[in-house]
Design a protein around this motif. Structure first.
Motif, mmCIF file in Angstrom:
data_model
loop_
_atom_site.group_PDB
_atom_site.id
_atom_site.type_symbol
_atom_site.label_atom_id
_atom_site.label_comp_id
_atom_site.label_asym_id
_atom_site.label_seq_id
_atom_site.Cartn_x
_atom_site.Cartn_y
_atom_site.Cartn_z
ATOM 1 N N VAL A 208 -5.056 -4.133 -3.934
ATOM 2 C CA VAL A 208 -4.233 -5.271 -3.533
ATOM 3 C C VAL A 208 -5.145 -6.466 -3.310
ATOM 4 O O VAL A 208 -6.132 -6.383 -2.567
ATOM 5 C CB VAL A 208 -3.437 -4.958 -2.250
ATOM 6 C CG1 VAL A 208 -2.660 -6.189 -1.799
ATOM 7 C CG2 VAL A 208 -2.495 -3.792 -2.485
ATOM 8 N N VAL B 272 -0.805 -6.813 -6.979
ATOM 9 C CA VAL B 272 -1.125 -5.393 -6.908
ATOM 10 C C VAL B 272 -1.579 -4.911 -8.279
ATOM 11 O O VAL B 272 -0.883 -5.094 -9.279
ATOM 12 C CB VAL B 272 0.087 -4.570 -6.436
ATOM 13 C CG1 VAL B 272 -0.273 -3.086 -6.355
ATOM 14 C CG2 VAL B 272 0.567 -5.065 -5.073
ATOM 15 N N PRO C 225 3.334 -3.852 -1.618
ATOM 16 C CA PRO C 225 2.389 -2.777 -1.948
ATOM 17 C C PRO C 225 2.774 -1.425 -1.356
ATOM 18 O O PRO C 225 2.641 -0.395 -2.027
ATOM 19 C CB PRO C 225 1.068 -3.293 -1.371
ATOM 20 C CG PRO C 225 1.202 -4.780 -1.393
ATOM 21 C CD PRO C 225 2.633 -5.024 -1.047
#
Length: 401
Positions: free
Chosen positions: A171, A201, A152
């Motif tokens: 996330v 994500v 992420p």
């Protein structure tokens, strides 16, 4: 015949979340193969011998047990970037039963209220992160399978660098399990270096005011490419790609690739399109590597060397573009020899010598010649006038079936 191999998708909720058929398959199996995390989700009542996947990964432990009642454990839906797809290419359909659980992207879409058919899904598990660049446009929603807990943060940095720092990110950790958690933020303000390794994500893409507009159609601005002047210019590139006519799954040879613009735009038309960029100049090889990542097609394969010397042994292409080296002995004939029947060959010429080469070659093999003149309005004192670019002669030939 009844299937000997069952692939069971298991979620974070473990054995209790499985359906009846999946439970029975695991109870009957003499051997269960999977990753440590999936195997740890099984209760002690499952008596089959447990076996970890080998490292490096191989399907051989499964295929070697053909005929025995074997179960493979996979995360979520095994046919979504999972081992089920790999096994389906090796095992006949009547020997294989796949019992999926909800995929992580299905769960993430449900949490977000995003219609899954309107979302672009992709994976960066053991894949280059640069593939995201091909998907970035305002309003696009992405669901990305992460490689690990750092993914992420790396995606956020890529978004900010590409002019999408205002994009909203969510996330999801451990979807479907007791430890499920959601973390929200903006790409440009993301401050978590790492999260749980098991994460998905979600990206709601928002372009900054000055982000470049990069269409998936042929004819990206010349400024989208780093080049040393050896670049098929925008209007000619669009006309060339229209004649190359990329179709999903096809392979292009971009011979004398220069900055790689033709092969890159070919691959941007569809995720399954592939391209080989053949280039001898080391400086231009570096430009190709930069451009392919920046424009989201890191899978473009660079072949270092000069045509026709390096063409032997390459996979036969569905289309060939020759942008440089037309006059070099053997280039046209070698390319024609390797082109698949029904494939398209397109070559561009600028000099009188290369144009004559195309005309002579056409006399033997047929095809269509097109002269392209492009002029742009430019200042002339207090007024404007047309500045003519060098004319391009384009040869298009289709190889007989």
């Amino acid at each position: 015949m009844s299937p000997w191999l069952t692939v069971v998708g298991i979620g974070e909720d473990g054995f209790k979340g499985l359906g009846r058929n999946a439970r029975h398959a695991l109870l009957r199996a003499s051997r269960i193969i999977g990753g440590q995390r999936q195997l740890d989700l099984l209760p002690v009542c499952i008596r089959g011998e447990r076996e970890l996947w080998p490292s490096p990964f191989s399907l051989e432990p499964v295929l070697a047990k053909r005929g025995e009642p074997v179960c493979v454990l996979a995360s979520g839906d095994p046919m979504f970037y999972g081992v089920g797809a790999s096994l389906a290419r090796q095992v006949a359909a009547d020997e294989l039963l796949i019992l999926p659980a909800p995929s992580s992207v299905s769960l993430a879409a449900a949490r977000l209220g995003w219609p899954l058919q309107d979302v672009v899904t992709l994976s960066v598990v053991a894949r280059p992160l640069a593939a995201l660049n091909a998907q970035l446009a305002s309003g696009v929603r992405l669901l990305v399978l992460s490689n690990d807990g750092r993914s992420p943060a790396l995606m956020s940095a890529l978004l900010a660098e590409s002019g999408f720092g205002q994009s909203r990110i969510s996330v999801f950790e451990h979807l479907g399990g007791a430890d499920e958690r959601r973390i929200d933020g903006l790409a440009q303000a993301w401050d978590r270096a790492s999260v749980a390794d098991l994460n998905v994500v979600a990206i709601d893409c928002v372009a900054d005011a000055h982000a470049p507009r990069l269409s998936r159609l042929a004819g990206l601005p010349d400024s989208a490419f780093k080049h040393d002047g050896q670049l098929t210019k925008r209007d000619v590139r669009a006309m060339t790609l229209a004649r190359l006519a990329p179709v999903p799954g096809e392979l292009l040879w971009d011979v004398g690739a220069g900055s790689g613009s033709i092969g890159i735009e070919w691959m941007r038309t569809h995720p399954s399109c592939r391209a080989l960029a053949i280039e001898a100049d080391e400086g231009r090889q570096g430009l190709i590597e930069h451009n392919r990542d920046a424009l989201g097609v890191p899978g473009l394969q660079l072949v270092r060397g000069k045509a026709p010397d390096v063409l032997q042994g390459l996979e036969a292409p569905d289309a060939i573009f020759i942008g440089g080296g037309v006059t070099r002995e053997g280039v046209l004939d070698t390319c024609w020899q390797h082109l698949r029947p029904g494939g398209r060959l397109v070559a561009n010429a600028v000099t009188l010598q290369s144009e004559m080469t195309l005309m002579n070659w056409r006399a033997q093999h047929g095809g269509e010649l097109t002269r392209i003149h492009v002029a742009q309005a430019q200042p002339l004192g207090e007024f404007d006038t047309w500045r003519q670019a060098l004319p391009i002669t384009l040869l298009e030939v289709v190889k007989p079936l």
